[in-house]
Design a protein around this motif. Structure first.
Motif, mmCIF file in Angstrom:
data_model
loop_
_atom_site.group_PDB
_atom_site.id
_atom_site.type_symbol
_atom_site.label_atom_id
_atom_site.label_comp_id
_atom_site.label_asym_id
_atom_site.label_seq_id
_atom_site.Cartn_x
_atom_site.Cartn_y
_atom_site.Cartn_z
ATOM 1 N N HIS A 34 -7.695 -2.752 -16.679
ATOM 2 C CA HIS A 34 -6.926 -2.081 -15.625
ATOM 3 C C HIS A 34 -7.601 -0.767 -15.272
ATOM 4 O O HIS A 34 -8.035 -0.028 -16.171
ATOM 5 C CB HIS A 34 -5.492 -1.830 -16.094
ATOM 6 C CG HIS A 34 -4.545 -1.495 -14.987
ATOM 7 N ND1 HIS A 34 -4.508 -0.247 -14.393
ATOM 8 C CD2 HIS A 34 -3.598 -2.241 -14.359
ATOM 9 C CE1 HIS A 34 -3.573 -0.234 -13.452
ATOM 10 N NE2 HIS A 34 -3.010 -1.440 -13.410
ATOM 11 N N SER A 165 0.482 -4.413 -10.982
ATOM 12 C CA SER A 165 -0.807 -5.038 -10.659
ATOM 13 C C SER A 165 -0.592 -6.491 -10.256
ATOM 14 O O SER A 165 0.464 -7.085 -10.530
ATOM 15 C CB SER A 165 -1.720 -4.989 -11.880
ATOM 16 O OG SER A 165 -1.218 -5.847 -12.901
ATOM 17 N N PRO A 166 -1.581 -7.114 -9.611
ATOM 18 C CA PRO A 166 -1.443 -8.530 -9.246
ATOM 19 C C PRO A 166 -1.149 -9.424 -10.446
ATOM 20 O O PRO A 166 -0.336 -10.344 -10.368
ATOM 21 C CB PRO A 166 -2.800 -8.862 -8.613
ATOM 22 C CG PRO A 166 -3.297 -7.555 -8.074
ATOM 23 C CD PRO A 166 -2.822 -6.515 -9.049
ATOM 24 N N ARG A 167 -1.797 -9.155 -11.569
ATOM 25 C CA ARG A 167 -1.618 -10.029 -12.729
ATOM 26 C C ARG A 167 -0.229 -9.871 -13.358
ATOM 27 O O ARG A 167 0.409 -10.852 -13.733
ATOM 28 C CB ARG A 167 -2.701 -9.748 -13.764
ATOM 29 C CG ARG A 167 -2.671 -10.720 -14.914
ATOM 30 C CD ARG A 167 -3.936 -10.676 -15.737
ATOM 31 N NE ARG A 167 -3.826 -11.559 -16.880
ATOM 32 C CZ ARG A 167 -3.970 -12.884 -16.837
ATOM 33 N NH1 ARG A 167 -4.242 -13.459 -15.690
ATOM 34 N NH2 ARG A 167 -3.853 -13.620 -17.927
ATOM 35 N N ALA A 169 2.439 -8.937 -11.771
ATOM 36 C CA ALA A 169 3.364 -9.567 -10.820
ATOM 37 C C ALA A 169 3.382 -11.086 -10.994
ATOM 38 O O ALA A 169 4.449 -11.725 -10.943
ATOM 39 C CB ALA A 169 2.965 -9.203 -9.390
ATOM 40 N N THR A 170 2.206 -11.663 -11.231
ATOM 41 C CA THR A 170 2.123 -13.117 -11.423
ATOM 42 C C THR A 170 2.908 -13.561 -12.646
ATOM 43 O O THR A 170 3.663 -14.542 -12.598
ATOM 44 C CB THR A 170 0.646 -13.539 -11.563
ATOM 45 O OG1 THR A 170 -0.036 -13.256 -10.344
ATOM 46 C CG2 THR A 170 0.531 -15.028 -11.863
ATOM 47 N N GLU A 197 7.448 -6.839 -7.659
ATOM 48 C CA GLU A 197 6.292 -7.471 -7.035
ATOM 49 C C GLU A 197 5.102 -6.519 -7.030
ATOM 50 O O GLU A 197 5.223 -5.330 -7.330
ATOM 51 C CB GLU A 197 6.651 -7.906 -5.608
ATOM 52 C CG GLU A 197 7.790 -8.920 -5.567
ATOM 53 C CD GLU A 197 8.199 -9.273 -4.151
ATOM 54 O OE1 GLU A 197 7.747 -8.574 -3.208
ATOM 55 O OE2 GLU A 197 8.968 -10.235 -3.984
ATOM 56 N N ARG A 198 3.969 -7.076 -6.654
ATOM 57 C CA ARG A 198 2.734 -6.301 -6.587
ATOM 58 C C ARG A 198 2.939 -5.040 -5.749
ATOM 59 O O ARG A 198 3.458 -5.089 -4.634
ATOM 60 C CB ARG A 198 1.638 -7.166 -5.963
ATOM 61 C CG ARG A 198 0.313 -6.466 -5.783
ATOM 62 C CD ARG A 198 -0.707 -7.426 -5.221
ATOM 63 N NE ARG A 198 -1.991 -6.778 -5.014
ATOM 64 C CZ ARG A 198 -3.098 -7.409 -4.623
ATOM 65 N NH1 ARG A 198 -3.062 -8.719 -4.404
ATOM 66 N NH2 ARG A 198 -4.226 -6.750 -4.460
ATOM 67 N N ASP A 545 -7.487 -7.858 -13.534
ATOM 68 C CA ASP A 545 -7.414 -6.622 -12.752
ATOM 69 C C ASP A 545 -8.383 -5.549 -13.236
ATOM 70 O O ASP A 545 -8.319 -4.411 -12.794
ATOM 71 C CB ASP A 545 -5.993 -6.043 -12.827
ATOM 72 C CG ASP A 545 -4.935 -7.029 -12.348
ATOM 73 O OD1 ASP A 545 -5.184 -7.686 -11.326
ATOM 74 O OD2 ASP A 545 -3.880 -7.139 -12.991
#
Length: 551
Positions: A34, A165-167, A169-170, A197-198, A545
């Motif tokens: 990160h 972060s995107p990850r 959020a996933t 969410e992201r 990320d």
């Protein structure tokens, strides 16, 4: 460079969703999962801190911004390279089973292993966290900055908030049952129960307060007193309770170990010894591959994919039979790595046919009886290769004082016996479960550091780290290009190829060689640093990320 090699590298670069430029620096480098964590590490290096100082700061921030992968409720393995003496110190912060653990604790009444959620999301799966005790020991021996200073960036991120972060959020989307844990729901979900969410901002004041106490009072805050009592109460009060006690926490000790090292061409590769299986497995695969001159293949060639998969199959067969906590099992390390044994095992490999699932060998000397990786180099040439984990994403899915508790005990074999034989990695009180974490150093003939690397990813850590080593050493790729390589793996079963990459195009050809093939998404999680002349270059996995930055 041959046209074939150039074509292979071009295909490699086209394979990933983003291809960061090579990050180079003259003095120091930090690669982690990160950007905020990397910046925390660089801040410590700018202030005159060592690689260990930076690693602690990086880990604390990761525990805030990447709670699904690591944190103070988990454990890890850390390799330290001394730039002056060229000595390697191994720190084992693996979690331990409580005194009340039993060999059949993960079996249902009918004798079959519990289902995944029953075993993982439970008090039974929580081991004694080892991370903080290990980092405190490493800091005492190799740190320069004050312990309390290393927590400042993480405390700021937890108290002031950070962007999802995107990850992260996933994983919040994938695991709606996390809402069942009140503290997790309040921190990572909206009031209506939907996951953050992201880009949403998350504040974790409870974790900021916990880290403030650890910064001022030391690691003992987690092992004795109110926080320890709360951990025990949460584990024992779960609807599927565990046996963790206050005595288990108070008695935890990190362990110094000897690195497991072996030759590969002109280099020496050093990794983590048992209870990790990573160091042994990687050295076995490299030893098995050495006579095949894999450096003449391009990264995505059929021959390379086939040989890597077959050698990995042999290493995983031995891993599953022999490797466990050396305090409980006599692991035949020397036998597993002996040239004569590897020569004998290599006879099972064919250049034009898969051997299929294979059993373990009999090495000389044998007698019957959610993860993240950090790579750092400082201005003095000291280095850290540090794999840190809470096991599954969000660990045991329990939060105490802002941090997630691990589920590392599910790394034990659920069955204490198999085919009439005692399983080496069975549950036993005080035992450290087998791991695949593979923090790794590469040294030249003079013992000078060439590379530091490692990965996240469960059992696939071994294959990811291995392929990156082959990319660096055999194919002379940059750190970033080696990390980016499309993945081929074999855990002594199907040969796995990373979907959406050029290596997936080899699926039919591998099937013709007798492989069972699965084309699947790959999580990744690698970071790597490589020496370039008088400086360093870094790489971080584009599947996550992370970034690599230096100065």
């Amino acid at each position: 460079m041959s046209v074939r090699r150039l074509l292979g590298i071009a295909l490699l670069l086209a394979a990933v969703c983003r291809v960061p430029s090579v990050q180079a620096a003259p003095q120091s480098m930090v690669a982690a999962a990160h950007p905020l964590a990397v910046e925390a590490g660089l801040e410590m290096l700018r202030r005159g801190g060592t690689a260990v100082d930076a690693a602690i700061a990086v880990q604390m921030v990761l525990g805030v911004v990447e709670p699904h992968a690591s944190g103070i409720g988990g454990g890890g393995f850390l390799l330290h390279y001394d730039g002056t003496s060229r000595a390697i110190t191994v720190y084992d912060g693996r979690e331990t089973a409580p005194a009340g653990a039993t060999p059949g604790m993960f079996l249902a009444p009918d004798g079959r292993p519990l289902g995944y959620r029953e075993a993982v999301a439970s008090g039974m799966s929580v081991g004694v966290p080892g991370l903080l005790a290990m980092l405190e020991l490493a800091h005492r021996e190799h740190g320069k900055l004050a312990w309390s200073d290393l927590f400042a960036p993480a405390i700021v991120a937890a108290r002031d908030g950070f962007a999802v972060s995107p990850r992260l959020a996933t994983w919040l989307q994938r695991m709606p049952t996390l809402r069942d844990e009140a503290a997790i729901r309040e921190t990572f979900f909206h009031a209506d129960g939907s996951p953050r969410e992201r880009g949403d901002r998350i504040v974790n004041r409870a974790l900021a307060d916990t880290m403030g106490l650890i910064a001022s009072r030391g690691a003992r805050v987690l092992y004795q007193g109110p926080i320890a009592a709360e951990i025990v109460g949460r584990v024992r009060g779960h609807r599927r309770p565990g046996a963790l006690s206050a005595t288990d926490l108070a008695d935890y000790k990190p362990v110094r170990r000897e690195a497991v090292c072996g030759p590969y061409r002109v280099w020496t590769v050093c990794g983590m010894p048992p209870p990790s299986s990573g160091g042994i497995a990687i050295l076995q695969v490299l030893g098995l591959l050495q006579p095949f001159d894999i450096q003449r293949d391009a990264p995505n060639d059929l021959r390379a994919a086939h040989l890597i998969a077959e050698a990995s199959r042999l290493a995983f067969a031995d891993r599953d039979r022999y490797v466990a906590d050396p305090a409980f099992v006599d692991v035949p390390v020397a036998g597993l790595l002996s040239p004569a044994y590897l020569d004998e095992r290599r006879k099972l490999m064919s250049p034009d046919r898969s051997m299929g699932k294979v059993g373990p060998g009999v090495p000389p000397g044998y007698v019957e009886r959610g993860t993240s990786h950090i790579s750092i180099v400082d201005r003095w040439g000291n280095a850290v290769s540090f794999t840190t984990t809470i096991e599954a994403p969000f660990g045991a899915q329990m939060m105490v004082r802002g941090f997630i508790l691990n589920n590392e005990l599910t790394d034990f074999s659920p069955r204490p016996e198999l085919d009439g034989k005692t399983v080496a990695n069975r549950v036993q009180p005080g035992k450290r479960p087998r791991s695949s974490m593979s923090p790794t150093f590469v040294l030249d003939r003079d013992g000078k550091l060439v590379a530091a690397l490692g990965s996240a990813g469960g059992a696939r850590i071994i294959g990811d780290t291995l392929q990156t080593l082959i990319g660096l050493l055999d194919w002379d790729l940059s750190a970033q290009a080696a990390v980016d390589l499309p993945r081929v793996a074999n855990l002594n079963g199907a040969t796995e190829l990373e979907e959406g990459t050029p290596i997936a195009d080899q699926a039919d050809a591998l099937r013709k060689l007798g492989h069972e093939v699965q084309v699947r998404r790959h999580e990744g999680g690698l970071t790597a640093i490589r020496r370039t002349g008088d400086g360093w270059e870094g790489g971080a996995d584009p599947r996550r990320d992370g970034v690599a930055r230096g100065e």
